[in-house]
Write a protein that holds these residues in place. Sequence first.
Motif, short mmCIF file in Angstrom:
data_model
loop_
_atom_site.label_atom_id
_atom_site.label_comp_id
_atom_site.label_asym_id
_atom_site.label_seq_id
_atom_site.Cartn_x
_atom_site.Cartn_y
_atom_site.Cartn_z
N LYS B 42 -39.93 106.20 55.99
CA LYS B 42 -40.69 105.59 57.08
C LYS B 42 -40.05 105.89 58.44
O LYS B 42 -40.71 106.34 59.37
CB LYS B 42 -40.79 104.07 56.87
N THR B 43 -38.75 105.60 58.53
CA THR B 43 -38.07 105.83 59.81
C THR B 43 -38.08 107.32 60.17
O THR B 43 -38.22 107.68 61.34
CB THR B 43 -36.63 105.28 59.76
N THR B 44 -37.96 108.16 59.16
CA THR B 44 -38.00 109.60 59.41
C THR B 44 -39.35 109.99 60.04
O THR B 44 -39.40 110.83 60.95
CB THR B 44 -37.76 110.37 58.11
N PHE B 84 -36.54 100.35 67.60
CA PHE B 84 -35.68 100.87 66.55
C PHE B 84 -35.41 99.83 65.46
O PHE B 84 -35.42 98.64 65.72
CB PHE B 84 -34.35 101.33 67.15
N GLN B 85 -35.15 100.37 64.26
CA GLN B 85 -34.87 99.48 63.13
C GLN B 85 -33.64 98.60 63.41
O GLN B 85 -33.67 97.40 63.18
CB GLN B 85 -34.63 100.35 61.88
N ASN B 86 -32.57 99.24 63.91
CA ASN B 86 -31.42 98.46 64.38
C ASN B 86 -31.57 98.40 65.88
O ASN B 86 -31.45 99.42 66.54
CB ASN B 86 -30.09 99.15 64.07
N LEU B 175 -43.47 100.28 66.00
CA LEU B 175 -42.44 99.25 65.79
C LEU B 175 -41.79 99.47 64.43
O LEU B 175 -42.46 99.43 63.40
CB LEU B 175 -43.08 97.86 65.85
N ASP B 176 -40.48 99.70 64.43
CA ASP B 176 -39.77 99.94 63.18
C ASP B 176 -39.12 98.65 62.69
O ASP B 176 -38.09 98.24 63.21
CB ASP B 176 -38.72 101.04 63.38
N GLU B 177 -39.74 98.02 61.73
CA GLU B 177 -39.27 96.76 61.13
C GLU B 177 -38.88 95.72 62.18
O GLU B 177 -37.74 95.26 62.22
CB GLU B 177 -38.10 97.03 60.19
N PRO B 178 -39.84 95.32 63.02
CA PRO B 178 -39.50 94.36 64.07
C PRO B 178 -39.10 92.99 63.53
O PRO B 178 -38.43 92.23 64.22
CB PRO B 178 -40.79 94.27 64.90
MG LIG Z 1 -36.10 102.79 58.08
#
Ligand SMILES: [Mg+2]
Lengths: 349, 252
Positions: B42-44, B84-86, B175-178
Motif C-alpha cells: 500500500k505505502t509503495t 505519511f504512515q509515520n 492519507l496513509d493510515e491516518p
Molecule cells: Mg504502509
Amino acid sequence: MKQNTKKSYIFNISSIILLFVLMKILMSANILTKYYTGIVIFICINIILAASLNLATGYLGQLALGHAGFMAVGAYASAITAIAIKPSIVEFCSTLPEGIKFLINPATVILLTSLIVAGIIAGLVGIAIGIPALRLRGDYLGIITLGFGEVIRVVINNIKPITGGAQGLSGIPRITTFNNVYWITVVVVAILYTLTHSRQGRAIISIREDEIAAEAVGIRTTKYKVMGFAIAAFFAGIGGGLYAHYIAFLDPNTFGFMRSVEILVIVVLGGMGSLTGSIIAAILLTILPEALRDFAEYRLLIYSGLLVIMMIFRPQGIFGTHEFSMSGFIHKLRHNQIISPRKEVKEGE
Amino acid sequence: MALLETKEMAMQFGGLRAVDNFEISINKHELVGLIGPNGAGKTTIFNMLTGVYEPTEGSIILDGKDVTGKKPYEIVKFGAARTFQNIRLFKDLTVIDNIKIAYHNEMKYSTLEGIFRLKRYWKEEKKAHQECLDFLKIFDMEDYAETLAKNLPYGKQRKLEIARALATNPKILMLDEPAAGMNPQETHELMETIHFIRDKFDIAILLIEHDMHLVMGICERIVVIDYGKIIAKGTPDEIKNNPDVIRVYLGE
Ligand SMILES: [Mg+2]
Ligand SMILES: Nc1ncnc2c1ncn2[C@@H]1O[C@H](COP(=O)(O)OP(=O)(O)OP(=O)(O)O)[C@@H](O)[C@H]1O
C-alpha cells in the motif's frame, strides 16, 4: 505587529550604531590598543565565517567540513583581485574632480570590489561542489566538503604563478579596517537574518527538519539545498577576503582542516540555527585562545573539551535555535516571566 | 474523465515485486479506500503516486497529465498531496510555520525581495500569515498556532499533517493510515474530519487504513490488495462479503 517590528528595527539599529561609537571612543582613547583592535577585527571575521556556516549546517542541516576551503578561495580571489586593480583604481580616483574626490576612498572601492569578486567565486565553487553532493541524501556532503577543503589547499600550493604556492602570497593591500569590517559584518548578519526569516529561509529550514516531508509539500529541495550552501560559501569567501586584507599575507596552510573545525565549533557552541549564538560564540572563541596564548599547544584540547562538555550539558548550543533579542528580553522581564515583582508585592502584604 | 488513473503500474525491488499491475481510477470528489494486510504494498503505491519512487512499469495520469517519473514537488503542483504512515511534521517548528512551508508556492516574492524586505515581502507575508491562521481555524487549531508541532497531542499532530497537506491546495489527498495509533475517540473525530474536508475543499481522497470500521464507514469504493496484486474492488458491502478478502483477512 508591524509597530513592534518598527520598534525593534529602531532599537537594533541604534544599538549597532552605539556599539560602533563606543568602540571608536575606546580606540581613540587608546584603551582599545592596536593589538585589541586586531582581536576585534578577527572577531568580526569569525562572526562572518560562523554565521555563514550556520546557514549551511544550522539552518539547512547539512554537515559541512570544508568551510576553510571557501574561506581560502575567497582570500586568494580577493587578494589577487585587489593586487590587480589597485593601480588603476588609485589612478582613476586621482583623476576625479575635487568636488567628489573626498567622497570616494580608493581603499574602500578596492576592498568592496575584491570582496564581491571573492564572494562570487567562492559561491560558484560552492555550487560546483554542492550540486553533485547535495543531490544525495545523508552525510555525503560532510565527506565531500572534507575532501574539498584539502584539495583546495593542495591546488593553491601548486599553482605557484598565481597564488605564490607554499611560499605564500604577499603584497596584498592592507585595507581591512575596524570601520569597514564592522559594517560589513553587520550587513552580512542582517542579510542572513532576513534570509532565514523569508519564505526561502523557511524552505531551507524545512529541509533540516524533514527533507522528505519538505518535498512532499512542494519544496524544491535540491534547489534550496544548493542555494543555502552557495550563499554560505559566498559569505565565507567574503570572510576570507577580509582576512586576506587584514593579514596582508596568505599561507595556504592556514586554511587547513583545523580551521574548518574551529569555525564549526563556534557554530555548535553558539547553537545551530541561532545567529546571535554564533556571534556570542565567535566572540568567546576568538578571545579565549588569545587569552590563553601560553597554552597554544593545548588549543585543540580545549576545543575538544569544550565540545564534549557542550554535548553533555547543552547539546543544542548556548542558544539552541533561538535568537537573543534585547527587546524580547525586556518584554519577558516586564511580563514576569523571568522575575516576578507581583509576587514580591504579595509577600509584602 | 478520472482525476487520477494508473495503468499497469508496477514496482520491482530487486527480486521482490512489491506492486504488480496496479490499476485504479479515482473521480473528482470520490472517497476511495485502499486496504490489504501488512506488507501488501500500500505505502509503495502511495510512494509511486507521489513521486517518491518511479514505477518500474506503467503510467500515472493525474488530472489529464502524465506524471510518471515526476519529482514529488512537481506532483504537488499537479495537485496531489499526501500524509505519511509515520507522521512527518517539521517537529521543531511552530504549527503555523508548518502550514506556511506548505504555503511556500502560494507566496510570490523573490529571494532578494525577501532579503531586503521590499514591499512585496511585507504584503505577501502578511497575507500568508492571515490565510494560514484562517486555515488553522478551519481545523479548530488556531489556538495552537504558536505551539511547537512536537508538543501537540498525538491526534492533533495527525490533524496538522492533514492540514499541511491541504495547504498545498490539492485536488486529491492521499492519507496513509491516518488512524494508526489513535484511540477510538480520536478515530471518530478523524472520520468526521475526513468527511468534512472532502466537502469543504471539494477534493478526492485515497485512504489507506487498517481500521476496517473506519474504511467501511466512510469509503464509497474499496480496493483490496495482497502481495502487490489487486484481489478485489467494490463497494464496502461487496468487499465485506467477498470470499477472497475474507480468506486474506482471516488467514492473516
Ligand atoms: Mg504502509
Ligand atoms: N525501498 C524498498 N526496498 C525494498 N523493498 C521495499 C522497499 N519499500 C518497501 N519494500 C517492500 O515492499 C513490500 C510492500 O511494502 P509496503 O510498505 O508498501 O507495505 P504496506 O502495505 O504499506 O504495509 P504496512 O501495512 O505494514 O504499512 C514489503 O515487502 C516491503 O518490505
